[in-house]
Structures are given as C-alpha cells and as structure tokens.
Design an enzyme around this catalytic site. Sequence first.
Site, short mmCIF file in Angstrom:
data_model
loop_
_atom_site.label_atom_id
_atom_site.label_comp_id
_atom_site.label_asym_id
_atom_site.label_seq_id
_atom_site.Cartn_x
_atom_site.Cartn_y
_atom_site.Cartn_z
N HIS A 6 -7.73 0.86 30.97
CA HIS A 6 -6.79 1.11 29.88
C HIS A 6 -6.49 2.61 29.75
O HIS A 6 -5.33 3.03 29.66
CB HIS A 6 -7.37 0.61 28.55
N GLY A 22 0.77 -1.23 0.00
CA GLY A 22 0.00 0.00 0.00
C GLY A 22 0.80 1.28 0.00
O GLY A 22 0.23 2.36 0.08
N GLU A 42 -12.40 -0.55 30.09
CA GLU A 42 -11.84 0.46 29.20
C GLU A 42 -11.31 1.66 29.99
O GLU A 42 -10.31 2.28 29.58
CB GLU A 42 -12.90 0.92 28.19
#
Length: 680
Positions: free
Chosen positions: A476, A254, A473
Amino acid sequence: MADNPTNRDTSSRKPKKTPPPEWRVEGGPPEKSGGTGGRSKPPGGPRFWWILVAALALNWIVFQIFDPGEQKRVTIPYTEFLTQVDSGNVEKISSLGDRITGNVRTEITDVDGKDRAKGFQTVRPSYVENDDLQKRLEAKNVLDTAKSLDEPRPFWETLLVGFGPAILLILLFVWFFRRAAGGAGGGGGILGVGKSRAKRYEANEQRSTFEDVAGIDEVKLELSEVVDFLKHPEKYLKLGGRIPRGVLLYGPPGTGKTLLARAVAGEAGVPFFSLSASEFVEMFVGVGASRVRDLFKQAKEAAPAIIFIDELDAIGRARGGGVMGGHEEREQTLNQILTEMDGFSGAEGVIVLAATNRPEILDTALLRPGRFDRRVAVNSPDQAGRRAILNVHTRHMPLADDVDLDGLASSSPGMVGADLKNLANEAALMAARRSHERVHLADFTDALEKILLGAERKIMLSKEERERTAYHESGHALLGMLQPGADPVRKISIIPRGRALGVTFQSPSADRYGYDAEYLRGRIVGALGGRAAEKIVYGDVTTGAESDLETVTRIAKQMVGRWGMSEAIGPVSVLPGPNDEPLLLPGTGPGGPSGHTLELIDSEVRKIVDECYTKALTQLNENRDKLEALAKALLERETLDEADAYAVAGFPRPPRPDLIEHSAPDETSDLAVPKDAPAA
C-alpha cells in the site's frame, strides 16, 4: 470506506467496519442543560417515596385501631361456662337473647378440644330457669355489657374505617398525577402531554456566542443579520424590511448547527426555546399539533425570542407517503408548524431556527418564502477553519511548545468541529494518563491515530502472519509514494488496531474538492497494493484485502455510473447517489438504467479494476527492492512515520504547503462544491 472516496486513505489487511461517530455540536464551552420555563421535577425522588411509605403506614395504623378484626372465640358448653364463672376465670360477658359471648383470663379449650382462646361463646338452653346466673356473675365481679359484641359500630366509626383508606389513596393518586402533570409540562390534558417539551434558556443563561464558533465565518455572517434584527428591529421595519421568519441550517453532522443556534440566541440576548423535532410526536393522536401551538404561544409571549428545532427531518419529511397512523400524526404536526410559521408577522419578533442533515427530504411547503425562506449551508471547515476551531478547543488547555496546530489542521482534512473537539479532548486525556503537566504534540498525534485508525490491540501474531502483514502494508505505502499526485503516506504500522492487523494512513496536505480520473485510478492502484504485494511475494492471496476490494469496487462504480469517467457509458449518471432510492430491479423507477446498461457498468468497472491491478503488480515488481526495504523496516520497528517511511523507500519527503489564509468566497464565481464530492 465512505460512499465516496475520501481525502484520507486508511488501507488495512482486515476489513474495518466501524460505524461513523455521531456528533452534536461544534465546540465552545459546555452548555447548561436546564433553564427556566421548562418542566418541573417529575415525581420519583426520595421525598416522594418517604411520603408514600408514611401514608401507607398511617393507613394501616388507623385500620388496626378502628377495625382490629373479629376476635378468635371457642365454643363451649353452657355447663363449662358456669364452671368458668364459678372458678373466677370469666372477665366479662355480653349477651343478646340466648347467645352469650365473652372473654376469660386464662385460655380455655373448645368443645372439640382442638382450639384454645381467651374469647368464648355459648348458648343458654331454654330449659334452664334457676341457675342463679346473675348472682354468680355479681359474686365474681364479671362485667356484663348486656349487648352483643357483634353489634354494628357507630356511623362515624363505620365511615372512617370503610371510606378512610379509599379517600387516602384517592388523595395520594391526585397528588401523584399533579406532580406528573407538572413533570410533563403542566396541564394540557392527561399528564400535560399537549404542552410543549421545549427547554427555555433566558438571555442571562446563554453561554455560547459567536466567539465559540470558528471555521465557518460565512455562516456567522449570514446569521449576524438575524442577531442585528433581534437587537435593532426598528432599523429594518422603518425601511419596510422583514427578517426571514425561518432559517434552516443544513450540513453534515458535527459541523456546528446546534451551536450556531445557541450562539445566535447568546448574541441577541433573547429567550431561546430548544427542542428536538421528535419531541413533538407522542403516543396520543393530536399531541404533536398541540405541542406546536403551545410552543409558539410561549415564544410569542416572550418575544423577541428564538425557537430552535433540531433534526427537523423527523417531522418535516415530504407528506403523502404514508398510510399508517404514525404518518398521519407526523403530518398533522407538520401542518401545524406550517400554519404557525405563516401565521405570525415579523413584528412579533419570533424567529425559527432549524437544523437538519437531510434537507433534500423536507416538504417543499417548509422551504417556501414565508417559512424557512433562508437556507444556510454549514459545510465542513477548510484548513484555515480547522486551525481556528483547534484554537477554540485548546484555548483553556496548557499546551507544550512543540504543539503545531497548523500541522494538525493540515493532517486532519475532512474533520468537522465535533471531530476536532474530540481530538483535543482525547489529547488531554492521553496527556493526563501519561502524567504530563502540559499537552504535547505526541499526545495530539497519538490521539489522532486512535481516532482515525482505532485503538491498539495487544494480540500476538505468528511470525508468518506478522511478515505477511508487513508486506501487505508495504505494498500500500510504496504504491502511494509512486503514484503521481497521490496523497502523502503519513504512517505505516503493523500494530493491530480495531479489526485490522495493520494500517497505512494517507491524507492530503491541503483540502481537495474536485477529483480527476487519474487521481481516482491512483487511489484504486494504491488500494490494490496490499493484495498485489502478497501475490508477488507468496504467490497467493488471503482474505486480508477484503476492505481494500470493497473500496476499489465502490470507487470504480462511482467513476463509471455517477461521474461519467467511462467512454462506454458516457457523461451520464445512471446509478443512485447517496441520498437517492436504491435500485431494486433493472429498468424500474423513473430514469432507472436498463439491464443492458447495468451489464455495461459491470464490464467497465471490471476493466478499470483489472487495469489498475496490472499496474500495481508491474510497479511493485519494478521496485521490489524498495518493497523489501519497507517490509524489513516494519518488522524491526513495527511503525514508520512519514519521514522514516520515505527515507527507507528512498524517496524525498513531499513538502507540506503553508497554511492557506482564510478568505470569504467569491460570490460571483460559478464554481461550487459538487454535492457528491468526495469528503473525508
């Protein structure tokens, strides 16, 4: 998670094992898919099928006219025959010896009374002498052909009926194979399989130029010399110079290798022969070498010209490793390429460009001077390069005033040209779905989240599952804010995406090419934050940290076994890299680690992970109020962006550095991007 730690960190409760997308070109306007000098249209269109149906119908009509088949006849006694004659029912007869056949006007029944037909046959008995048959026939005007209806046909009729259909089918197959041969390249053996499958693009068909290539200015500078040689060869030849016969473009998928080759042909204004390396090899032995010869023959006739071979590693692997027929065919093709590249002189004006993602596996004979003697690395663009690529892909898009391409370039580290092209396209599609007249910044950010985090899923979570996901979450995110030098937290969400029930997205504000041990340990601490938060709040853990544990284990093993970040192992690399052969048994292979070394690696990995997990638990306990605040905000809003997340946690938002101006690299510097450097 990639083999190396990445520039962006996406932590989730559920493992996300989505395969990486495969990209082909970097950007620019769409290319034409065809060109002159390629293959003619293969058979199989509507016209072909109409011709086939008409030919079969004609064959059936001719056969029916000249060979209607044997007429159905019934056997009757001779006396019945005379009765039918006297009644005037007999239309015509034909005789040969004692056998009489003919037709009647009205169907009659055979001697058994089972079948009926207008055709009949009978035998005149030898003892019949005075039946006045001739007079009876004349009285009733019965036509007597005086020969058997089964008498053989004329020769021309037999020839037409017997051989006509076969000749017609043969002509049909000849026409079919000629069309098929044209579709396969024309001539060159059965169906033309020995002809080159390369598509030829003329100079007036080249729509890609260096203006369509952005973000890799160093590579364009390297290739501009090739363009200048094709335009002005006399400038180099009079000084005794020789342009490289082959240029190998290598780098991650890419990054724009194929587009660069097209841009070179477009800038030089010369014929461009393009094909994939896998198109050389066919089911027939020797076809690959034949196609190589034909390709170079066409290029020499059209010189100056460019031959572009994509995915060169399909046939350019190092020789000597295989014993099967497929390997022999591939090696024959490679040998022919080596011969052709070393066999023509630079004055012929044929330059070979090739692209590959794995240059380390190519045969050394390909890379020697005289063949691919110039190798150009096409790396992922930096922040300024990403900004330039976004300019290319958005130049024809109506952008709203709030679109900040500098911010998008800063938020997409590790993305290559194909990723950024997809980002612009997804943003346009999202704006169209929302009935916007222009593409807004929200369209770009939502498209970026969809690409990096996955599409949102509409699933109903229970209250307990939703709350646990929020704490996971928040763990984190909070540790990502607490770790010094950690990547800023860009978004926290408990909306399910892909296979994950929630995500925490982190990415650096600027490109990074080297990583110290402290940063990597901070990455491990942050990845363990979800599991640590569940342990603190609920006293147990769930399977939601599976992908986090995989990430932690991978980073720790690379720190110990590849990057020399363990005092017990020392500054040595004992584990295989991403392009090396995997370890089968301890102590096997050249330079393979012993069983004791592998045990020591496991011990050091466990030591690093345990230390980081203890640190994660300690920091979350010390900042329990911030953890609760983040979880509560997530339960209320479901998604927190960067500004809201830092505000809820009570931390200042990290500043975003200005866009770094792009400059050419210092050629005298000894610093280089390490081969195994973490990349997004």
